[in-house]
Write an enzyme that holds these catalytic residues in place. Sequence first.
Site, PDB file in Angstrom:
ATOM      1  N   TYR A   1      36.686  50.209  31.547  1.00  0.00           N
ATOM      2  CA  TYR A   1      35.579  51.058  31.995  1.00  0.00           C
ATOM      3  C   TYR A   1      35.733  52.510  31.544  1.00  0.00           C
ATOM      4  O   TYR A   1      34.799  53.300  31.695  1.00  0.00           O
ATOM      5  CB  TYR A   1      35.471  51.008  33.526  1.00  0.00           C
ATOM      6  CG  TYR A   1      34.764  49.771  34.030  1.00  0.00           C
ATOM      7  CD1 TYR A   1      35.319  48.508  33.856  1.00  0.00           C
ATOM      8  CD2 TYR A   1      33.537  49.865  34.673  1.00  0.00           C
ATOM      9  CE1 TYR A   1      34.676  47.378  34.311  1.00  0.00           C
ATOM     10  CE2 TYR A   1      32.884  48.738  35.139  1.00  0.00           C
ATOM     11  CZ  TYR A   1      33.456  47.496  34.957  1.00  0.00           C
ATOM     12  OH  TYR A   1      32.808  46.384  35.409  1.00  0.00           O
TER      13      TYR A   1
ATOM     14  N   LYS B   1      46.436  39.365  32.804  1.00  0.00           N
ATOM     15  CA  LYS B   1      46.475  38.407  31.697  1.00  0.00           C
ATOM     16  C   LYS B   1      47.637  38.850  30.819  1.00  0.00           C
ATOM     17  O   LYS B   1      47.461  39.221  29.645  1.00  0.00           O
ATOM     18  CB  LYS B   1      45.116  38.451  30.967  1.00  0.00           C
ATOM     19  CG  LYS B   1      44.945  37.424  29.881  1.00  0.00           C
ATOM     20  CD  LYS B   1      44.705  36.007  30.375  1.00  0.00           C
ATOM     21  CE  LYS B   1      44.646  35.042  29.203  1.00  0.00           C
ATOM     22  NZ  LYS B   1      44.543  33.628  29.617  1.00  0.00           N
TER      23      LYS B   1
ATOM     24  N   ASP C   1      42.535  33.804  34.496  1.00  0.00           N
ATOM     25  CA  ASP C   1      41.785  32.550  34.321  1.00  0.00           C
ATOM     26  C   ASP C   1      42.194  31.534  35.389  1.00  0.00           C
ATOM     27  O   ASP C   1      41.349  30.865  35.990  1.00  0.00           O
ATOM     28  CB  ASP C   1      41.941  31.992  32.893  1.00  0.00           C
ATOM     29  CG  ASP C   1      43.370  32.001  32.374  1.00  0.00           C
ATOM     30  OD1 ASP C   1      44.272  32.545  33.054  1.00  0.00           O
ATOM     31  OD2 ASP C   1      43.588  31.460  31.267  1.00  0.00           O
TER      32      ASP C   1
ATOM     33  N   ASP D   1      36.054  43.430  38.573  1.00  0.00           N
ATOM     34  CA  ASP D   1      34.594  43.314  38.584  1.00  0.00           C
ATOM     35  C   ASP D   1      34.204  41.844  38.617  1.00  0.00           C
ATOM     36  O   ASP D   1      33.391  41.408  39.436  1.00  0.00           O
ATOM     37  CB  ASP D   1      34.014  44.000  37.339  1.00  0.00           C
ATOM     38  CG  ASP D   1      32.510  43.834  37.265  1.00  0.00           C
ATOM     39  OD1 ASP D   1      31.839  44.088  38.288  1.00  0.00           O
ATOM     40  OD2 ASP D   1      32.006  43.436  36.200  1.00  0.00           O
TER      41      ASP D   1
ATOM     42  N   ASP E   1      32.696  39.240  41.959  1.00  0.00           N
ATOM     43  CA  ASP E   1      31.451  38.468  42.004  1.00  0.00           C
ATOM     44  C   ASP E   1      31.774  37.022  42.370  1.00  0.00           C
ATOM     45  O   ASP E   1      31.076  36.400  43.170  1.00  0.00           O
ATOM     46  CB  ASP E   1      30.721  38.511  40.644  1.00  0.00           C
ATOM     47  CG  ASP E   1      29.685  39.631  40.593  1.00  0.00           C
ATOM     48  OD1 ASP E   1      29.814  40.616  41.343  1.00  0.00           O
ATOM     49  OD2 ASP E   1      28.724  39.522  39.796  1.00  0.00           O
TER      50      ASP E   1
HETATM   51  C1  IPM Z   1      29.974  46.580  40.395  1.00  0.00           C
HETATM   52  C2  IPM Z   1      28.889  46.622  39.355  1.00  0.00           C
HETATM   53  C3  IPM Z   1      29.168  47.802  38.432  1.00  0.00           C
HETATM   54  C4  IPM Z   1      30.508  47.567  37.784  1.00  0.00           C
HETATM   55  C5  IPM Z   1      28.086  48.040  37.375  1.00  0.00           C
HETATM   56  C6  IPM Z   1      26.722  48.198  37.981  1.00  0.00           C
HETATM   57  C7  IPM Z   1      28.433  49.227  36.499  1.00  0.00           C
HETATM   58  O1  IPM Z   1      28.813  45.431  38.663  1.00  0.00           O
HETATM   59  O2  IPM Z   1      30.092  47.540  41.170  1.00  0.00           O
HETATM   60  O3  IPM Z   1      30.691  45.577  40.458  1.00  0.00           O
HETATM   61  O4  IPM Z   1      30.594  46.892  36.744  1.00  0.00           O
HETATM   62  O5  IPM Z   1      31.489  48.061  38.313  1.00  0.00           O
HETATM   63 MN    MN Z   2      30.194  43.904  39.383  1.00  0.00          MN
END
Ligand code: IPM
Ligand code: MN
Length: 330
Positions: free
Chosen positions: A125, A176, A209, A233, A237
Site C-alpha cells: 500500500y 508468505k 494461502d 486486506d 474480507d
Molecule cells: C479496506 C478497503 C480499503 C483497503 C480500500 C477501500 C482502499 O478495502 O479497508 O479493507 O484496501 O484497505
Molecule cells: Mn478491504
Amino acid sequence: MSHHIAVIGGDGIGPEVVQVALDVVRAAGVSLDAADYDLGGSRYLRTGEVLPDSVLDELRDFDAILLGAVGTPEVPPGVIERGLLLRLRFELDLYVNLRPFRCGPGRHNDGVDFLVVRENTEGAYAGEGGFLRRGTPLEVATQGSVNTRTGVERCIRYAFGLARSRDRRHVTLVHKTNVLTFAGDLWQRAFDDVALEHPEIATAYHHVDAACIYLVQDPGRYDVIVTDNLFGDILTDLGGAVAGGVGRAASANLNPSRSGPSLFEPVHGSAPDIAGTGTADPRAAIMSAVMMLEFLGESEPASRIRKALAESDDVAGSTSEVGEAIAGRI
Ligand code: IPM
Ligand code: MN
C-alpha cells in the site's frame, strides 16, 4: 464530558449506516459533539477536491473519526482510496488496522472469535513503484512492498499486547515467507524477537494461502492474527465472510501512541447498488462505533451496546429497523 468526533459519512450506504451508529451511541447515553465532513467520491465529483490539506489539519484535532464508506463508481480506481482513505491512514499514523471477527451462539461458525491485526501504513500500500514506457508494447509496471523494521515490529508488539489480554493468549503470524523471502524474513525475525519477550504467549506461523483454507474450514483455531497490509486486506474480507457476513465486520484504524485521532470504519464499502434502499446492515458501523467508544475509554456504554448487538443478532429488517431494535435493547 463530550467527545469531539469528526464524522465522514462518505458515499453510498456510508451516511446511512453512520447515522444509525451515532443514534445507537447516543441511545447508550454517550455525549458526542460530532462535526460532519463532506468527503468522498461525490464531493470529488462536485469540486475536484479529495482531501484538502486544511481539512486534514482540522481532522488532527478531533478525539476520533467515524467513517461510513467512501468511493463511487464514476471516480476512477485509486483517486479516493489513495487520496482520502490511505492518506488518512498514513498521515495520522494509524499503523494498526484492528478487525475483530466473532460469531454468536446459534450462528454459522458458532464460537469463532479472532482478531486480525493488519499492518496499515506500509507493504504494497505504500505506493512504491512506477511505470516505464507506459502505453507502449514494452511497458513495465513495478509495485513494491515496503517493510520497515520499526513499522513491522510496532504492529507485532500491538498484536502480542492484545493477545495478553485474551484467554487463549495465542498469536499467528500470516505471511508468505517461502516466496517473499526478503519481506517475509524481516517479518519472521521481528515476530520471533517479540515472541521471545512474551513466553506466556503461544505462537504459530501460517502461509497466507494455507491460512485461507483454515479460515474457511476451521476458523475457531485462530485467536490473534498479525499480518501485512495486503494479506490483511484480503484475509479480513474472508474473515467477514466466515463470521456472519461483511455487513457485520468492523474495524479500527488505530494510532496506539495517541499522537492524534484514530479512525473507525466498517470493513464494507459504499455498496452503491443498494444505496438509498434502506437495506444496508448497520451492524458493522455500530460495532465500529463500539470500538471507538472503547478506545475513548467509554467501556461501560460500549459493553451495553455490545450486549444489545448480540441480543439483536437475528433481527432482520431495514437499516433503521435494525438500528432501532438495537437501540431499544440498550
Ligand atoms: C479496506 C478497503 C480499503 C483497503 C480500500 C477501500 C482502499 O478495502 O479497508 O479493507 O484496501 O484497505
Ligand atoms: Mn478491504
